[in-house]
Design a protein around this motif. Structure first.
Motif, PDB file in Angstrom:
ATOM      1  N   ASP A  19      -9.464  30.428 -38.136  1.00 55.59           N
ATOM      2  CA  ASP A  19      -8.432  29.417 -37.876  1.00 55.59           C
ATOM      3  C   ASP A  19      -8.422  28.939 -36.431  1.00 55.59           C
ATOM      4  OD1 ASP A  19      -6.423  27.713 -38.464  1.00 55.59           O
ATOM      5  OD2 ASP A  19      -4.828  29.197 -38.235  1.00 55.59           O
ATOM      6  N   ILE A  20      -9.509  28.335 -36.017  1.00 53.13           N
ATOM      7  CA  ILE A  20      -9.609  27.808 -34.654  1.00 53.13           C
ATOM      8  C   ILE A  20      -9.044  26.387 -34.607  1.00 53.13           C
ATOM      9  CG2 ILE A  20     -11.202  27.191 -32.778  1.00 53.13           C
ATOM     10  CD1 ILE A  20     -11.482  30.075 -33.217  1.00 53.13           C
ATOM     11  N   ASN A  21      -8.188  26.132 -33.609  1.00 52.22           N
ATOM     12  CA  ASN A  21      -7.649  24.780 -33.399  1.00 52.22           C
ATOM     13  C   ASN A  21      -7.878  24.377 -31.949  1.00 52.22           C
ATOM     14  OD1 ASN A  21      -6.177  24.156 -36.036  1.00 52.22           O
ATOM     15  ND2 ASN A  21      -5.462  26.220 -35.509  1.00 52.22           N
ATOM     16  N   LEU A  22      -8.508  23.231 -31.764  1.00 47.94           N
ATOM     17  CA  LEU A  22      -8.794  22.766 -30.403  1.00 47.94           C
ATOM     18  C   LEU A  22      -8.680  21.258 -30.345  1.00 47.94           C
ATOM     19  CD1 LEU A  22     -12.157  24.606 -29.611  1.00 47.94           C
ATOM     20  CD2 LEU A  22      -9.987  25.080 -28.479  1.00 47.94           C
ATOM     21  N   ALA A  23      -8.304  20.759 -29.159  1.00 44.12           N
ATOM     22  CA  ALA A  23      -8.395  19.308 -28.937  1.00 44.12           C
ATOM     23  C   ALA A  23      -8.937  19.116 -27.528  1.00 44.12           C
ATOM     24  CB  ALA A  23      -7.032  18.662 -29.085  1.00 44.12           C
ATOM     25  N   ILE A  24     -10.067  18.440 -27.428  1.00 46.36           N
ATOM     26  CA  ILE A  24     -10.694  18.261 -26.126  1.00 46.36           C
ATOM     27  C   ILE A  24     -10.601  16.798 -25.722  1.00 46.36           C
ATOM     28  CG2 ILE A  24     -12.844  18.530 -24.831  1.00 46.36           C
ATOM     29  CD1 ILE A  24     -13.497  20.787 -26.896  1.00 46.36           C
ATOM     30  N   GLN A  25     -10.030  16.581 -24.539  1.00 43.57           N
ATOM     31  CA  GLN A  25      -9.746  15.216 -24.078  1.00 43.57           C
ATOM     32  C   GLN A  25     -11.006  14.586 -23.465  1.00 43.57           C
ATOM     33  OE1 GLN A  25      -6.913  13.927 -24.938  1.00 43.57           O
ATOM     34  NE2 GLN A  25      -6.306  15.925 -25.758  1.00 43.57           N
ATOM     35  N   PRO A  26     -11.045  13.231 -23.429  1.00 39.21           N
ATOM     36  CA  PRO A  26     -12.210  12.563 -22.837  1.00 39.21           C
ATOM     37  C   PRO A  26     -12.416  13.005 -21.389  1.00 39.21           C
ATOM     38  CG  PRO A  26     -10.761  10.975 -23.905  1.00 39.21           C
ATOM     39  CD  PRO A  26     -10.073  12.276 -23.976  1.00 39.21           C
ATOM     40  N   GLY A  27     -13.640  13.309 -21.041  1.00 37.71           N
ATOM     41  CA  GLY A  27     -13.975  13.684 -19.671  1.00 37.71           C
ATOM     42  C   GLY A  27     -13.615  15.106 -19.307  1.00 37.71           C
ATOM     43  N   GLU A  28     -13.080  15.847 -20.271  1.00 40.21           N
ATOM     44  CA  GLU A  28     -12.673  17.216 -19.986  1.00 40.21           C
ATOM     45  C   GLU A  28     -13.869  18.164 -20.039  1.00 40.21           C
ATOM     46  OE1 GLU A  28      -8.746  19.875 -21.123  1.00 40.21           O
ATOM     47  OE2 GLU A  28      -9.730  18.729 -22.681  1.00 40.21           O
ATOM     48  N   PHE A  29     -13.894  19.157 -19.171  1.00 43.31           N
ATOM     49  CA  PHE A  29     -14.943  20.182 -19.180  1.00 43.31           C
ATOM     50  C   PHE A  29     -14.295  21.467 -19.652  1.00 43.31           C
ATOM     51  CE2 PHE A  29     -19.177  21.190 -17.095  1.00 43.31           C
ATOM     52  CZ  PHE A  29     -19.265  22.463 -17.616  1.00 43.31           C
ATOM     53  N   ILE A  30     -14.597  21.839 -20.881  1.00 42.41           N
ATOM     54  CA  ILE A  30     -14.003  23.033 -21.486  1.00 42.41           C
ATOM     55  C   ILE A  30     -15.021  24.160 -21.432  1.00 42.41           C
ATOM     56  CG2 ILE A  30     -13.330  24.056 -23.685  1.00 42.41           C
ATOM     57  CD1 ILE A  30     -11.181  22.354 -22.991  1.00 42.41           C
ATOM     58  N   THR A  31     -14.620  25.313 -20.935  1.00 43.88           N
ATOM     59  CA  THR A  31     -15.519  26.462 -21.030  1.00 43.88           C
ATOM     60  C   THR A  31     -14.926  27.458 -22.011  1.00 43.88           C
ATOM     61  OG1 THR A  31     -14.461  27.389 -19.078  1.00 43.88           O
ATOM     62  CG2 THR A  31     -16.563  26.269 -18.746  1.00 43.88           C
ATOM     63  N   LYS A  50     -22.204  24.196 -41.554  1.00 47.09           N
ATOM     64  CA  LYS A  50     -20.988  23.650 -42.162  1.00 47.09           C
ATOM     65  C   LYS A  50     -19.957  24.764 -42.219  1.00 47.09           C
ATOM     66  CE  LYS A  50     -20.275  21.281 -46.072  1.00 47.09           C
ATOM     67  NZ  LYS A  50     -19.277  20.218 -45.810  1.00 47.09           N
ATOM     68  N   PRO A  51     -18.761  24.534 -41.670  1.00 44.14           N
ATOM     69  CA  PRO A  51     -17.754  25.606 -41.704  1.00 44.14           C
ATOM     70  C   PRO A  51     -17.285  25.836 -43.138  1.00 44.14           C
ATOM     71  CG  PRO A  51     -16.788  23.568 -40.895  1.00 44.14           C
ATOM     72  CD  PRO A  51     -18.258  23.319 -41.026  1.00 44.14           C
ATOM     73  N   LEU A  52     -16.894  27.077 -43.439  1.00 43.37           N
ATOM     74  CA  LEU A  52     -16.445  27.386 -44.795  1.00 43.37           C
ATOM     75  C   LEU A  52     -14.997  26.952 -45.017  1.00 43.37           C
ATOM     76  CD1 LEU A  52     -18.213  30.815 -45.269  1.00 43.37           C
ATOM     77  CD2 LEU A  52     -18.775  28.648 -46.357  1.00 43.37           C
ATOM     78  N   ALA A  53     -14.247  26.810 -43.913  1.00 41.13           N
ATOM     79  CA  ALA A  53     -12.881  26.283 -44.034  1.00 41.13           C
ATOM     80  C   ALA A  53     -12.558  25.520 -42.763  1.00 41.13           C
ATOM     81  CB  ALA A  53     -11.886  27.431 -44.248  1.00 41.13           C
ATOM     82  N   GLY A  54     -11.701  24.508 -42.886  1.00 46.48           N
ATOM     83  CA  GLY A  54     -11.320  23.711 -41.730  1.00 46.48           C
ATOM     84  C   GLY A  54     -12.349  22.649 -41.418  1.00 46.48           C
ATOM     85  N   THR A 111     -11.895  17.171 -31.923  1.00 47.10           N
ATOM     86  CA  THR A 111     -10.791  17.976 -32.454  1.00 47.10           C
ATOM     87  C   THR A 111     -11.310  18.979 -33.463  1.00 47.10           C
ATOM     88  OG1 THR A 111     -10.416  16.179 -34.000  1.00 47.10           O
ATOM     89  CG2 THR A 111      -8.881  16.352 -32.158  1.00 47.10           C
ATOM     90  N   VAL A 112     -10.707  20.147 -33.435  1.00 49.25           N
ATOM     91  CA  VAL A 112     -11.063  21.210 -34.373  1.00 49.25           C
ATOM     92  C   VAL A 112      -9.785  21.657 -35.038  1.00 49.25           C
ATOM     93  CG1 VAL A 112     -11.942  23.567 -34.548  1.00 49.25           C
ATOM     94  CG2 VAL A 112     -13.036  21.947 -32.982  1.00 49.25           C
ATOM     95  N   ASN A 113      -9.755  21.646 -36.376  1.00 47.77           N
ATOM     96  CA  ASN A 113      -8.529  21.992 -37.097  1.00 47.77           C
ATOM     97  C   ASN A 113      -8.765  23.110 -38.104  1.00 47.77           C
ATOM     98  OD1 ASN A 113      -6.902  19.918 -35.900  1.00 47.77           O
ATOM     99  ND2 ASN A 113      -8.053  18.475 -37.188  1.00 47.77           N
ATOM    100  N   GLY A 114      -8.084  24.213 -37.895  1.00 47.89           N
ATOM    101  CA  GLY A 114      -8.101  25.315 -38.871  1.00 47.89           C
ATOM    102  C   GLY A 114      -9.487  25.776 -39.250  1.00 47.89           C
TER     103      GLY A 114
END
Lengths: 288, 267, 284
Positions: A39-51, A72-76, A17-20
């Motif tokens: 402000d990137i938000n992502l949620a990647i499910q098990p077994g998922e192939f994200i491009t 290290k991200p500066l925020a989020g 998961t990626v939040n803010g």
């Protein structure tokens, strides 16, 4: 977790998961700030192939470095199964764009390197390496040194090495950018087979829309300057058994490529337009 | 520094003869000139010896072999210490960019004060003899090996480091498996030039600061007007230098580094 | 869907940016001062260690003297005029060697490099004589020329000329044949091909050989001055040791290093970089 909140539910079950997430650099020459990610938000499910696809300068490599734990991200924040990513870890394997295998180790010893680090017993290691050597089609080359292999074969070694340590998540940074077009198509088909077989969660970065649609369950289009998630497109055909021969004739895939291409091209034009105003130094520093 | 030889498509017997005969011609010419000068001018033995007399030196002079081994022994000890200290210090310095930058100007300056310039001070510190010669050899070789090792460590691609981090490698594992082998081409070239410098330094140091060794032997020979010993000694110095470089270090460099395909063949 | 799309960076964030930009400007100015201080720092460290060793161990003056005594010796020798005289003497000897090595070595290298058979014939001999350091010939040079300047000059020339000939020859031989053929097809005769293609094409390599040669020659000069004497920086160092004047030995060493760094940075490197950069060629 209410039924109405689908997003929260999927985020809770997600592997990654990626939040803010935001990140920016100072351009060393001009001293101006380069906004890499916003402000990137992502949620990647098990077994998922994200491009992840986007124009150069959209911060995709920065995003991967953060997920790998090199930056290290500066925020989020970015999390694996809820625990914060702070440094590289064995749960996340990385396949780099540059050839990152060791020139002084044979194919066999490169593929088995991760297992060697984990102190896996020799016989177990040998079995695993033999299995993977077969899987990536390198049988007969076990005792070759990298400089004796073609570019495509070297990248196969890198893929096999990452798979050998059996990480849950695999991060790939344009791994096939440096090989020729024919080899690339073969490698892409092999990657599909490999990931379907081993059920890995994959985060794959590319600047080729065709590659993104061909490989992914889901394609994320990034906008540039600052890098933002523009859209997430579900690929209509299941990944099992995808080959270039069938995909080029599948109208739903063609439509999907068109859709993503439209998103990215619009972004590309916007980038070009802003580039004519933006200063040249800042642009160079974007991808670093 | 050398040209890449063109592939020979069709080897005629003549080209094989040429390959081995051509390099000998200049040496024959030189000996021809040498013999003619002696025949025409008939110089004293202290000025120019006969070629045959020079050839006889290794077999007829009892002092020849002890002096050769004395020089080689000093070179060996000094170079060994320089190699170990130079490579270790170079790796440590190379790992920290800040430290490498800090020490950089000093290393350049120390390289500029060549090993030979240290001879008088070294005589004051160690007295005449082996300790002083070993110090000069170490001094001549250390800074070259050190500077090359630092460069080698800094040139290892960062992506190799990172790829092992993602496999969960420890700092020490990366040092052993990436940093050191990656720096090896530069370390090897540092060792090669360090050994060459060390050998020159041995001879120079012995000329003025030893009671034995090839350098001292040929210097004394001059006082006794024995040019045959001087020439035989100088030729020996050249042959030993070539054997060490071409016969020892160059093949070692080829075996390890070229197998990995890190550098193109250079000799 | 699992992706939320968010736009517009927050106001707080652009404040951070502005702060970062301001810090950066400050750092730049500070950076330059810090940079030049850092170049001096390791030398300060050496002097401090030297001074500490001197105070703690209190060595006999023939082994080590205080840094301040070396500074005193510097001004004393300047006042006497000995130091400037010795420096010019050493540089004069080196210059004679350089002039002869260029005058003889470069044309010879060109001639030898033009023919492939000649080049491969003389290469082993050049390598062999290059392996015998000039210092090894010092006793023979003394036998021939006595304890004179001629001995020093002979040893310097011997030391310098082999790297110069060798690299010039290699430079000519590695000029791509396509350049020669192109020039021939434009109707050039042999003279023009040599003048237009081989000589300029070999230049970067000639410069590399010269820089190597001068480096070796400088060391040979010092050794020659040790033994032959007759003034010069090598003589200053060697003779002062015999006289027990350690401060002059150390001063001589420091001046020796400084003069060499000046020659290398102000003359040799700029020439080499200029020729290589101007023709866009990679050094061999």
């Amino acid at each position: 977790m209410t039924a109405g909140n689908a997003e929260a539910a999927s985020a809770a079950s997600a592997t990654l998961t990626v939040n803010g997430l935001s990140h920016w650099f100072i351009d060393p020459q001009s001293g101006s700030t380069v906004h890499a990610l916003d402000d990137i938000n992502l949620a990647i499910q098990p077994g998922e192939f994200i491009t992840v696809v986007g124009p150069s300068g959209c911060g995709k490599t920065t995003l991967l470095k953060i997920l790998a734990g090199f930056l290290k991200p500066l925020a989020g924040e970015a999390r694996v199964h809820g625990s914060l990513i702070t440094k590289p870890g064995r749960d996340r394997g990385v396949v780099f764009q540059e050839l990152a295998i060791l020139p002084w180790r044979t194919v066999r010893r490169n593929i088995g390197h991760g297992l060697e680090i984990q102190k896996v017993p020799k016989d177990v290691r040998a079995k695993k390496v033999a299995e993977l050597t077969d899987l990536v089609g390198l049988r007969g080359f076990e005792d070759h040194y990298p400089h004796q292999l073609s570019g495509g074969m070297k990248q196969r070694v890198a893929v096999a090495r990452t798979w050998a340590s059996d990480p849950e998540i695999i991060l790939m940074d344009e791994p096939f950018a440096a090989v020729d077009a024919m080899t690339r198509q073969t490698l892409q088909e092999e990657l599909i087979r490999l990931t379907v077989e081993t059920k890995k969660t994959v985060f794959f970065i590319t600047h080729s829309v065709e590659e993104a649609v061909f490989l992914g369950d889901r394609v994320i289009a990034l906008a540039a300057r600052p890098g933002r998630v523009k859209a997430s497109v579900q690929v209509p055909v299941p990944r099992e058994g995808r080959t270039w021969e069938t995909m080029t004739h599948d109208p739903s895939m063609a439509a999907c490529v068109e859709e993503v291409l439209g998103l990215v091209r619009g972004e590309h034009e916007a980038t070009l337009a802003s580039e004519s105003h933006a200063n040249a130094d800042a642009e160079q520093a974007q991808e670093t | 520094m050398t040209a890449i030889p063109m592939p020979v498509l069709r080897t005629s017997p003549w080209s094989k003869v040429k390959k081995y005969a051509l390099p000998i011609i200049p040496f024959f010419l030189l000996i021809g000139v040498w013999v003619s000068v002696i025949a025409i001018a008939d110089p004293a033995i202290g000025i120019l010896p006969r070629p045959l007399k020079v050839l006889q030196v290794p077999f007829q002079e009892d002092e020849y072999w002890p002096n050769v081994t004395a020089s080689l022994g000093r070179l060996f000890i000094g170079f060994l210490v320089a190699a170990v200290t130079g490579v270790l210090a170079g790796i440590v310095a190379g790992l920290s960019r800040k430290f490498a930058d800090f020490i950089g100007p000093l290393v350049t300056a120390m390289n500029a004060i060549s090993g030979i310039a240290w001879i008088p001070l070294a005589i004051a510190w160690f007295g005449i003899g082996r300790g002083m010669v070993v110090f000069i050899v170490w001094n001549g070789a250390f800074f070259l090996i050190f500077a090359n090792t630092v460069l080698g460590v800094r040139m290892v691609p960062e992506v190799l480091d990172r790829s092992l981090q993602t496999l969960g490698a420890s700092r020490l594992h990366i040092l052993r498996n990436v940093t050191f082998p990656g720096a090896l081409p530069h370390v090897m070239s540092g060792l090669r030039s360090g050994l060459g410098f060390g050998w020159r330094a041995v001879i120079a140091a012995e000329l003025v600061g030893a009671t034995s060794g090839l350098g001292q032997w040929i210097f004394i020979a001059q006082e006794f007007a024995r040019a045959d010993i001087i020439v035989a000694g100088a030729l020996t110095i050249g042959v030993i230098g070539l054997i060490m470089d071409r016969g020892l270090l160059a093949p070692l460099e080829r075996r390890t580094i070229e197998r990995w395909g890190l550098v193109e063949s250079s000799a | 869907m699992t992706v939320t799309v968010s736009s517009s960076g927050s106001a707080a964030q652009s404040d951070i940016e502005r702060q970062l930009v301001r810090d950066r400007g400050k750092e730049d100015r500070r950076g330059r001062i810090v940079g030049s201080l850092l170049a001096v720092a390791p030398f300060v460290m050496v002097v401090v260690i030297w001074w500490a060793i001197y105070t703690i161990f209190d060595p006999v003056p023939t082994k080590l003297v205080a840094p301040s005594k070396v500074v005193d010796a510097f001004f004393e020798l300047i006042r006497e005029g000995t130091l400037p005289a010795y420096i010019t003497q050493s540089l004069g000897r080196l210059s004679i060697g350089v002039i002869i090595a260029i005058g003889v070595g470069v044309p010879l290298g060109w001639l030898l490099g033009l023919d492939k058979d000649v080049a491969s014939s003389v290469e082993p001999m050049l390598r062999f004589f290059n392996a015998i350091s000039g210092i090894a010939w010092l006793p023979l040079a003394i036998a021939w020329f006595g304890f004179t300047d001629r001995t020093i000059t002979a040893v310097i020339i011997y030391t310098m000329i082999f790297p110069v000939i060798f690299n010039t020859m290699i430079g000519v031989r590695t000029v791509p044949t396509v350049l020669r053929d192109a020039s021939r097809s434009l109707g050039s005769g042999w003279f023009r091909v040599i003048k237009d293609v081989y000589i300029p094409g070999s230049f970067p390599s000639v410069m590399t050989g010269l820089r190597l040669g001068i480096g070796f020659g400088w060391r040979a000069l010092i050794a020659g001055e040790f033994i032959v004497g007759g003034g010069g920086l090598g003589f200053l160092i060697f003779n002062s040791r015999t006289a027990g004047l350690t401060e002059r030995v150390m001063l001589g060493m420091i001046v020796l290093g400084a003069v060499w760094l000046l020659i290398d940075r102000l003359i040799l490197r700029p020439i080499e970089e200029f020729t290589a950069a101007r023709w866009g060629m990679v050094r061999l």
